[in-house]
Design an enzyme around this catalytic site. Structure first.
Site, PDB file in Angstrom:
ATOM      1  N   SER A 143     -31.739 -17.346  28.048  1.00 12.75           N
ATOM      2  CA  SER A 143     -32.951 -17.424  28.853  1.00 12.75           C
ATOM      3  C   SER A 143     -34.156 -17.541  27.934  1.00 12.75           C
ATOM      4  O   SER A 143     -34.125 -17.063  26.787  1.00 12.75           O
ATOM      5  CB  SER A 143     -33.113 -16.179  29.738  1.00 12.75           C
ATOM      6  OG  SER A 143     -34.374 -16.163  30.388  1.00 12.75           O
TER       7      SER A 143
ATOM      8  N   TYR B 252     -33.493  -7.139  31.499  1.00 13.01           N
ATOM      9  CA  TYR B 252     -33.093  -8.553  31.483  1.00 13.01           C
ATOM     10  C   TYR B 252     -33.461  -9.246  30.174  1.00 13.01           C
ATOM     11  O   TYR B 252     -32.607  -9.853  29.508  1.00 13.01           O
ATOM     12  CB  TYR B 252     -33.731  -9.281  32.668  1.00 13.01           C
ATOM     13  CG  TYR B 252     -33.388 -10.750  32.715  1.00 13.01           C
ATOM     14  CD1 TYR B 252     -32.141 -11.173  33.157  1.00 13.01           C
ATOM     15  CD2 TYR B 252     -34.310 -11.723  32.318  1.00 13.01           C
ATOM     16  CE1 TYR B 252     -31.818 -12.523  33.208  1.00 13.01           C
ATOM     17  CE2 TYR B 252     -33.994 -13.071  32.365  1.00 13.01           C
ATOM     18  CZ  TYR B 252     -32.749 -13.465  32.805  1.00 13.01           C
ATOM     19  OH  TYR B 252     -32.428 -14.798  32.839  1.00 13.01           O
TER      20      TYR B 252
ATOM     21  N   LYS C  42     -30.939 -10.738  27.235  1.00 18.65           N
ATOM     22  CA  LYS C  42     -30.880 -12.159  26.880  1.00 18.65           C
ATOM     23  C   LYS C  42     -31.222 -12.385  25.411  1.00 18.65           C
ATOM     24  O   LYS C  42     -30.725 -13.335  24.792  1.00 18.65           O
ATOM     25  CB  LYS C  42     -31.804 -12.965  27.789  1.00 18.65           C
ATOM     26  CG  LYS C  42     -31.319 -13.053  29.225  1.00 18.65           C
ATOM     27  CD  LYS C  42     -29.971 -13.763  29.321  1.00 18.65           C
ATOM     28  CE  LYS C  42     -29.533 -13.996  30.757  1.00 18.65           C
ATOM     29  NZ  LYS C  42     -28.269 -14.744  30.863  1.00 18.65           N
TER      30      LYS C  42
END
Length: 236
Positions: free
Chosen positions: A132, A145, A149
């Site tokens: 990401s 998150y 990533k």
């Protein structure tokens, strides 16, 4: 390189489903995995592929997936979740554990299950890992998150180095917002899927949105010069 057989995790929706549709359209045989049994069955019906309901955080299940898939030349380790958002201390322990188990553990489990088989096959193959932009840049209130990533990017880089001088390549996809269940705005997942698969076919390592290139470079320069992070912005 044209792919003949592929496995896609997180294939029940979003980017993974778009990858499956794109690959099936090229004549590639697809094996689709997702924790949502109904969604992955639907994707298999749409693509003519094989559905395998599983949790990528379960290493035994991923090993079974690799054994059942047989000889493949593309492995798309795409499954991921956002989890609870907020400052690091605002996300509870269960949130941190689950996000890392899926986003990082799912990739590591996939590499462990598939890479030895790809190497044993002795023919050109590719691993496509969905990371990401949030792993390259520090967006505020990104919960577990973004950190997960960033770990995925480190794993992808390490895997690429370890596979140097082998017929297996690694491609890392770092999208910004994509119109999926995670976001109502952003890039069309079908366009992104085609770009990612073609990058893997060409042996490119990273796919990063052009409008964010300057922000990534600027962020790296700030880091090595000791400046604190600032919220990144794209160029037009």
């Amino acid at each position: 390189m044209r792919f003949e057989s592929a496995v896609i995790t997180g294939a029940g929706s979003g980017i993974g489903r778009a990858m499956a549709v794109y690959l099936a359209g090229t004549g590639c045989r697809v094996v689709l995995a997702d924790i949502d049994a109904a969604a992955v069955q639907g994707a298999a019906g749409e693509t003519g592929g094989t559905a395998v309901p599983l949790d990528v955080a379960d290493p035994v299940a991923v090993q079974a997936l690799a054994a059942a898939a047989g000889g493949v030349d593309l492995v798309c380790l795409n499954a991921g979740i956002v989890g609870p958002l907020g400052a690091p201390w605002e996300v509870d322990a269960d949130g941190w554990d689950r996000v890392f188990a899926v986003n990082v553990g799912g990739v590591v489990n996939g590499l462990r299950a598939f890479v030895p088989r790809l190497l044993a096959g002795g023919r050109p193959a590719a691993v496509l890992i969905t990371a990401s932009l949030a792993g390259l840049l520090p967006f505020p209130d990104n919960g577990a998150y973004g950190p997960s990533k960033r770990a995925v990017i480190a794993v992808a880089e390490q895997a690429a180095l370890a596979l140097t001088d082998t017929p297996v390549t690694v491609t890392m996809l770092c999208p910004a917002l994509v119109r999926t269940g995670m976001s109502q705005t952003g890039q069309d997942p079908a366009v992104l899927a085609a770009e990612a698969v073609n990058a893997a076919a060409q042996g490119r390592f990273a796919v990063v949105p052009p409008q964010w290139h300057t922000a990534v470079v600027t962020g790296s320069q700030s880091l090595v010069t000791g400046h604190p992070p600032t919220p990144p912005t794209p160029t037009r």
